[in-house]
Design a protein around this motif. Structure first.
Motif, PDB file in Angstrom:
ATOM      1  N   ASN A  30     -24.050  -6.653  -9.312  1.00  0.00           N
ATOM      2  CA  ASN A  30     -23.324  -6.964 -10.551  1.00  0.00           C
ATOM      3  C   ASN A  30     -21.953  -6.291 -10.625  1.00  0.00           C
ATOM      4  N   ILE A  31     -21.529  -5.642  -9.535  1.00  0.00           N
ATOM      5  CA  ILE A  31     -20.204  -5.038  -9.505  1.00  0.00           C
ATOM      6  C   ILE A  31     -19.162  -6.124  -9.285  1.00  0.00           C
ATOM      7  N   GLU A  32     -18.097  -6.060 -10.061  1.00  0.00           N
ATOM      8  CA  GLU A  32     -17.012  -7.021  -9.922  1.00  0.00           C
ATOM      9  C   GLU A  32     -15.916  -6.438  -9.027  1.00  0.00           C
ATOM     10  N   TYR A  33     -15.306  -7.312  -8.233  1.00  0.00           N
ATOM     11  CA  TYR A  33     -14.254  -6.895  -7.327  1.00  0.00           C
ATOM     12  C   TYR A  33     -12.896  -7.364  -7.820  1.00  0.00           C
ATOM     13  N   GLU A  34     -11.886  -6.526  -7.568  1.00  0.00           N
ATOM     14  CA  GLU A  34     -10.512  -6.912  -7.863  1.00  0.00           C
ATOM     15  C   GLU A  34     -10.043  -7.953  -6.843  1.00  0.00           C
ATOM     16  N   ASP A  35      -9.278  -8.909  -7.304  1.00  0.00           N
ATOM     17  CA  ASP A  35      -8.570  -9.792  -6.380  1.00  0.00           C
ATOM     18  C   ASP A  35      -7.311  -9.063  -5.923  1.00  0.00           C
ATOM     19  N   ALA A  36      -7.135  -8.948  -4.610  1.00  0.00           N
ATOM     20  CA  ALA A  36      -6.018  -8.161  -4.087  1.00  0.00           C
ATOM     21  C   ALA A  36      -5.207  -8.973  -3.091  1.00  0.00           C
ATOM     22  N   THR A  37      -3.921  -8.675  -3.039  1.00  0.00           N
ATOM     23  CA  THR A  37      -3.034  -9.277  -2.047  1.00  0.00           C
ATOM     24  C   THR A  37      -2.570  -8.185  -1.087  1.00  0.00           C
ATOM     25  N   TYR A  38      -2.215  -8.586   0.145  1.00  0.00           N
ATOM     26  CA  TYR A  38      -1.765  -7.641   1.159  1.00  0.00           C
ATOM     27  C   TYR A  38      -0.342  -7.981   1.588  1.00  0.00           C
ATOM     28  N   GLU A  39       0.430  -6.943   1.848  1.00  0.00           N
ATOM     29  CA  GLU A  39       1.799  -7.131   2.316  1.00  0.00           C
ATOM     30  C   GLU A  39       2.093  -6.093   3.396  1.00  0.00           C
ATOM     31  N   ILE A  40       2.480  -6.553   4.587  1.00  0.00           N
ATOM     32  CA  ILE A  40       2.868  -5.643   5.660  1.00  0.00           C
ATOM     33  C   ILE A  40       4.306  -5.206   5.435  1.00  0.00           C
ATOM     34  N   LEU A  41       4.496  -3.925   5.170  1.00  0.00           N
ATOM     35  CA  LEU A  41       5.826  -3.378   4.881  1.00  0.00           C
ATOM     36  C   LEU A  41       6.552  -2.938   6.147  1.00  0.00           C
ATOM     37  N   GLU A  42       5.796  -2.557   7.157  1.00  0.00           N
ATOM     38  CA  GLU A  42       6.400  -2.078   8.406  1.00  0.00           C
ATOM     39  C   GLU A  42       5.459  -2.368   9.563  1.00  0.00           C
ATOM     40  N   ASN A  43       6.007  -2.794  10.680  1.00  0.00           N
ATOM     41  CA  ASN A  43       5.222  -3.004  11.896  1.00  0.00           C
ATOM     42  C   ASN A  43       6.159  -2.899  13.084  1.00  0.00           C
ATOM     43  N   GLU A  44       6.225  -1.730  13.685  1.00  0.00           N
ATOM     44  CA  GLU A  44       7.134  -1.499  14.806  1.00  0.00           C
ATOM     45  C   GLU A  44       6.420  -0.763  15.932  1.00  0.00           C
ATOM     46  N   THR A 199     -10.059  -0.958 -15.013  1.00  0.00           N
ATOM     47  CA  THR A 199     -10.670  -2.276 -15.170  1.00  0.00           C
ATOM     48  C   THR A 199     -12.177  -2.267 -14.957  1.00  0.00           C
ATOM     49  N   SER A 200     -12.726  -1.117 -14.561  1.00  0.00           N
ATOM     50  CA  SER A 200     -14.157  -1.003 -14.250  1.00  0.00           C
ATOM     51  C   SER A 200     -14.569  -1.974 -13.150  1.00  0.00           C
ATOM     52  N   LYS A 201     -13.672  -2.175 -12.199  1.00  0.00           N
ATOM     53  CA  LYS A 201     -13.959  -3.029 -11.061  1.00  0.00           C
ATOM     54  C   LYS A 201     -13.766  -2.237  -9.767  1.00  0.00           C
ATOM     55  N   VAL A 202     -14.304  -2.805  -8.685  1.00  0.00           N
ATOM     56  CA  VAL A 202     -14.171  -2.197  -7.371  1.00  0.00           C
ATOM     57  C   VAL A 202     -12.985  -2.813  -6.641  1.00  0.00           C
ATOM     58  N   PHE A 203     -12.180  -1.957  -6.025  1.00  0.00           N
ATOM     59  CA  PHE A 203     -11.035  -2.402  -5.227  1.00  0.00           C
ATOM     60  C   PHE A 203     -11.312  -2.031  -3.778  1.00  0.00           C
ATOM     61  N   ALA A 204     -11.430  -3.033  -2.910  1.00  0.00           N
ATOM     62  CA  ALA A 204     -11.745  -2.805  -1.505  1.00  0.00           C
ATOM     63  C   ALA A 204     -10.519  -3.074  -0.637  1.00  0.00           C
ATOM     64  N   PHE A 205     -10.303  -2.187   0.325  1.00  0.00           N
ATOM     65  CA  PHE A 205      -9.177  -2.315   1.249  1.00  0.00           C
ATOM     66  C   PHE A 205      -9.751  -2.267   2.661  1.00  0.00           C
ATOM     67  N   ASP A 206      -9.778  -3.405   3.330  1.00  0.00           N
ATOM     68  CA  ASP A 206     -10.344  -3.518   4.674  1.00  0.00           C
ATOM     69  C   ASP A 206      -9.257  -4.033   5.609  1.00  0.00           C
ATOM     70  N   TRP A 207      -8.935  -3.251   6.652  1.00  0.00           N
ATOM     71  CA  TRP A 207      -7.782  -3.611   7.475  1.00  0.00           C
ATOM     72  C   TRP A 207      -8.011  -3.243   8.937  1.00  0.00           C
TER      73      TRP A 207
END
Length: 217
Positions: A30-44, A199-207
């Motif tokens: 019953n845990i709700e997840y945040e909708d998240a967007t990803y942006e690559i700021l640097e890649n060298e 927001t009482s939601k879970v924010f997941a960052f998988d990369w």
């Protein structure tokens, strides 16, 4: 002289879809997840240094790749991006390449990673979530044998804390794998889970940051 490597094959991608099934089995349904967007700021990628094999005279180049990725569960406030709500991860890979029989083989040396948060974040990592780090080096080996090498470099206790730099070292016994080979993968996979108190939601960052060869269909 510039040490930057053009056309580097190191790529970053979200591992969200691969982690969802595992995470749902650990956390409450019953845990709700945040909708998240990803942006690559640097890649060298740069040549870090060059070593010489004293027996063969061959030069062994060592490379450094730095990638900075931002993920914002809110994305925008009106038309303005809300950087105070952004989570960033900085990943640094150190690896080398060697040649044998006209083929190039690659091997990890060490990795660093760090999570940083905007001023709006006041929470630590969600207990019992997925907070892991794994080094991988998979593919056809320089010894003509298939390699499936991995090392869990998750922090002690399993939690990733904001503002802390973590490091993982590749075992000296790891065998280099074919650059561009079938199913080759060399890099770092990260999973981190945060509790957003606002927001009482879970924010997941998988990369993942890795060099990949030809993948299975």
């Amino acid at each position: 002289m510039s040490t930057k490597v053009d056309g580097a094959l190191v790529e970053g991608k979200s591992l969200k879809s691969e982690a969802e099934n595992i995470r749902s089995s650990i956390l409450s349904n019953n845990i709700e997840y945040e909708d998240a967007t990803y942006e690559i700021l640097e890649n060298e990628t740069h040549i870090y240094r060059e070593l010489q094999n004293i027996e063969t005279g061959d030069v062994i180049p060592q490379y450094q790749t730095v990638m900075v990725v931002a993920s914002d569960p809110y994305s925008y406030s009106g038309s303005t991006q809300s950087s105070d709500k952004t989570v960033k991860v900085t990943i640094t890979l150190y690896y080398h390449s060697v040649s044998q029989n006209s083929y190039n083989y690659i091997g990890l040396d060490k990795v660093y990673w760090r999570w940083d948060k905007g001023s709006n974040w006041t929470s630590d990592i969600l207990p019992n979530g997925i907070n892991s780090a794994k080094m991988v080096q998979i593919g056809p080996g320089i010894n003509s044998k298939a390699q499936n090498q991995s090392k869990d470099v998750s922090p002690i206790g399993g939690d990733h804390y904001f503002g802390t730099t973590y490091m993982g070292l590749a075992p000296s016994k790891w065998v280099e794998v074919l650059d561009g080979g079938l199913a080759t993968e060399m890099g770092l996979n990260l999973h981190s889970t945060y509790w957003n108190q606002a927001t009482s939601k879970v924010f997941a960052f998988d990369w993942s940051l890795s060099i990949k060869g030809v993948q299975w269909p």
